[in-house]
Design an enzyme around this catalytic site. Structure first.
Site: not given
Length: 144
Positions: A36, A119, A128
């Site tokens: 990330y 996501h 998610c």
């Protein structure tokens, strides 16, 4: 310099964590490091740590923005990954930080609210970030 056209939201699927811990988890999987670009903390860095208000909503940097992430297969080359620490419950401070970060990234990379995705919207096998993405985009569409 790469072109960023999407921001993809994730959750850590854990009640605790921070960028350093996610970096370790991703390295254990054989990755180069954290996948990330940003992590938004919830005030609990480790499983048995007490809540720390000073780190609730703290935005930590993961991979540099100009480096391709490892967070959404097939979309990494043109996106930024933002991970909120948590599973299905997030703090108010995390939402304040998320809105501020998203607005900053949208402005920097000229990204419309419609290109801020969860996501799960890209991978039907995921839940998610466990957030109402239509609501997130509606908030981002309003003037700051």
């Amino acid at each position: 310099m790469r072109t960023i056209s999407q921001i993809i939201l994730h959750c850590s699927d854990s009640g605790f964590g921070n960028a350093e811990l996610i970096d370790a988890w991703h390295r254990e999987r054989g990755w180069e490091g954290i996948g990330y670009h940003f992590v938004i903390c919830n005030g609990q860095a480790a499983a048995h740590n007490a809540y720390n208000a000073a780190t609730d909503g703290l935005v930590q940097t993961g991979r540099p923005e100009m480096h391709i992430g490892a967070h959404a297969k097939g979309h990494n080359a043109h996106s930024l990954g933002v991970c909120l620490i948590g599973e299905r419950r997030f703090t108010g401070m995390q939402f304040v930080a998320l809105q501020s970060l998203l607005r900053t990234l949208q402005k920097r990379h000229h990204i419309a609210p419609a290109a801020v995705l969860g996501h799960a919207e890209l991978d039907p096998h995921k839940t998610c970030p466990n957030l109402p993405m239509a609501w997130i985009r509606a908030v981002l569409a309003q003037p700051a």
